[in-house]
Design an enzyme around this catalytic site. Structure first.
Site, PDB file in Angstrom:
ATOM      1  N   LYS A 103      47.034  39.589  33.247  1.00  0.00           N
ATOM      2  CA  LYS A 103      46.315  40.534  34.106  1.00  0.00           C
ATOM      3  C   LYS A 103      47.138  40.807  35.363  1.00  0.00           C
ATOM      4  O   LYS A 103      47.513  39.883  36.071  1.00  0.00           O
ATOM      5  CB  LYS A 103      44.954  39.943  34.474  1.00  0.00           C
ATOM      6  N   GLY A 116      47.850  49.516  37.957  1.00  0.00           N
ATOM      7  CA  GLY A 116      48.078  48.475  36.967  1.00  0.00           C
ATOM      8  C   GLY A 116      48.369  47.106  37.541  1.00  0.00           C
ATOM      9  O   GLY A 116      48.680  46.174  36.799  1.00  0.00           O
ATOM     10  N   ASP A 242      31.783  46.834  28.769  1.00  0.00           N
ATOM     11  CA  ASP A 242      33.190  46.502  28.566  1.00  0.00           C
ATOM     12  C   ASP A 242      33.548  45.152  29.162  1.00  0.00           C
ATOM     13  O   ASP A 242      34.672  44.668  28.976  1.00  0.00           O
ATOM     14  CB  ASP A 242      34.095  47.593  29.151  1.00  0.00           C
ATOM     15  N   ASP A 252      35.943  38.619  32.742  1.00  0.00           N
ATOM     16  CA  ASP A 252      36.280  39.517  33.851  1.00  0.00           C
ATOM     17  C   ASP A 252      35.553  39.137  35.142  1.00  0.00           C
ATOM     18  O   ASP A 252      34.481  39.648  35.449  1.00  0.00           O
ATOM     19  CB  ASP A 252      35.983  40.977  33.482  1.00  0.00           C
TER      20      ASP A 252
END
Length: 477
Positions: A103, A116, A242, A252
């Site tokens: 990540k 990103g 998600d 997450d």
């Protein structure tokens, strides 16, 4: 170490992307116990290069997964790994398969308008939280390594960049199946279900009966997970589909938080203006999210079977929660008056702004007769307000057969003394941003034994200071 890339062979399920390396990386944290469990015998320079995206292992095929999701109730047709890459799948010495997920690896086709990247603040929060949850016995992804860099990343302000390498048996989300359902590619759904069966649940058959059993497991694991969140006072903060794991893992970590003062309406995510993901809404949101998954699977599982599986959610959640709360209060069996005792306790806690974790931990000190300990009364803004409830609870304890020592030991085994409070994480972050990882190291050692007495660190078990209320945690965290 044995590496595989089964998921990356599904070229329609994402895109192959090389990570964008972080410049001048520093290895800040390494989970040696987990590395040993995975059979990953790498040197510290190798961990630094791997986690920073500078040099992958030869067998790795970095892959950005595509998925969709319902975010705050609205459907987003294409999301995906916008700042993360599946580097490969490790087959551990015990035969279990683990995803390695980096990540902060740079832009992918799913980054949309993002860069990103990840910042040290959010990466360290994820590392600390995932390990804290693991040691609390709550299903979660794990943190394997963390690197920092002086390379700047811009959020609300300039911050140091970072990347975290996390591991989990699978990172498949509800949103994976939503993407292929709503994009008109239903033929992909059974392929992903077969992949999940092959890699995680080989006892299931790859047909409608097996898919039905798989969905039943997802329902059960999701209900169990959320019940355990509620028991420990954990708020996820952004329960979009998600961010929901097909394996029932906590996935997450962003604007999460553990309850300080008990407030059933607590919102840990500053971006959640409507309170959709408030603490007391999590059980209902879990059910709603499972309904969205059921819709996505409706082409391979009969409607009646989906409805029957969904019907088991509430029972599984309530039974797990009720049994857990009984243990937290030191009771060995249910009695008729217990639900009222529990409800009145939470009413008292909310009115008196009682610290959630301290309350349950200190209840173990209360005997079935005699005075209420000052350490417990001190949690109430008005100590007299709790006299009636304490009397009822003591009378209930008097009908138990266990000794005080047995009761206290049982309660202390399920009520953590140490949790990852937001102000503790913030203090570790501020030091880490100055190049000092000592507080993060100390927290990780502390949180690896959350139920144990650690007298020299008792100050970490105190209610949060007043300044902690001003901490602002949002989706960017």
């Amino acid at each position: 170490m044995m590496l595989d890339n089964l998921y990356a062979r599904f070229d329609w399920a994402g895109a192959r992307v090389e990570p964008t390396p972080l410049s001048s990386p520093r290895l800040l944290l390494l989970n040696r116990d987990l590395a040993d469990e995975l059979g990953m015998d790498l040197s510290e320079p190798q961990w630094r290069e791997l986690t920073s995206g500078n040099r992958l292992l030869p067998e790795m095929t970095p892959f950005a997964q595509v998925y969709a999701g319902h975010q705050f109730g609205g459907f987003s047709p294409q999301l995906g790994d916008g700042r993360a890459l599946l580097l490969g799948e490790v087959v551990a010495p015990d035969g279990r398969r683990w995803d390695l997920h980096l990540k902060g690896a740079g832009k992918t086709p799913y980054s949309r308008f993002g860069d990103g990247r990840a910042v040290l603040r959010s990466s360290l929060r994820e590392y600390l939280a995932s390990e804290a949850m693991h040691h609390l016995g709550i299903a979660t992804t794990r943190a394997l390594s963390l690197v920092g860099s002086e390379e700047p990343v811009y959020r609300e302000q300039r911050e140091p960049g970072a990347a975290v390498l996390r591991a989990a048996p699978s990172h498949l989300r509800f949103g994976h199946f939503e993407y292929f359902y709503y994009s008109g590619q239903p033929e992909r759904i059974p392929v992903l279900l077969d992949y999940l069966i092959d890699t995680q649940w080989p006892d299931l058959t790859k047909d409608q009966a097996g898919y039905t059993a798989l969905f039943e497991r997802v329902v059960e694991k999701t209900a169990t997970l959320i019940a355990r969140w509620q028991l420990v006072g954990f708020c996820h903060g952004v329960m979009n589909t998600d961010n929901m794991s097909m394996l029932g893992l906590t996935l997450d970590y962003g604007p999460y938080g553990f309850l300080d003062a008990y407030d059933p309406d607590h919102i840990c995510n500053h971006s959640d203006h409507g309170g959709r993901y408030a603490y007391d809404q999590q059980p209902a949101v879990g059910n709603w999210n499972l309904q969205r998954l059921a819709q996505a699977l409706s082409g391979v599982i009969e409607l009646e079977a989906l409805q029957q599986a969904l019907g088991k959610y509430e029972y599984q959640l309530l039974s797990t929660y009720s049994e857990g709360m009984r243990q937290k209060l030191g009771l060995t069996a249910w009695q008729d008056e217990d639900p009222a005792l529990f409800r009145d306790m939470f009413t008292l806690m909310a009115a008196q702004k009682v610290d959630y974790s301290c309350w349950f931990r200190r209840l173990a000190q209360l005997e079935s007769s005699g005075p209420v300990p000052d350490s417990l009364l001190g949690l109430l803004t008005e100590p007299e307000a709790g006299r009636d409830w304490f009397g009822r609870y003591q009378a209930r304890l008097a009908r138990e057969s266990r000794t005080q020592a047995e009761k206290a030991a049982g309660m202390n085994a399920v009520n953590p003394k140490y949790i990852l409070r937001n102000h503790l994480a913030q203090q570790a972050i501020e030091r880490a941003e100055q190049g000092d990882m000592s507080e993060a190291d100390r927290l990780l050692l502390l949180l690896a034994r959350p139920f144990d007495e650690q007298p020299e660190l008792d100050h970490y078990a105190m209610p949060a200071p007043a300044w902690a209320e001003s901490l602002c945690i949002s989706c960017s965290s």
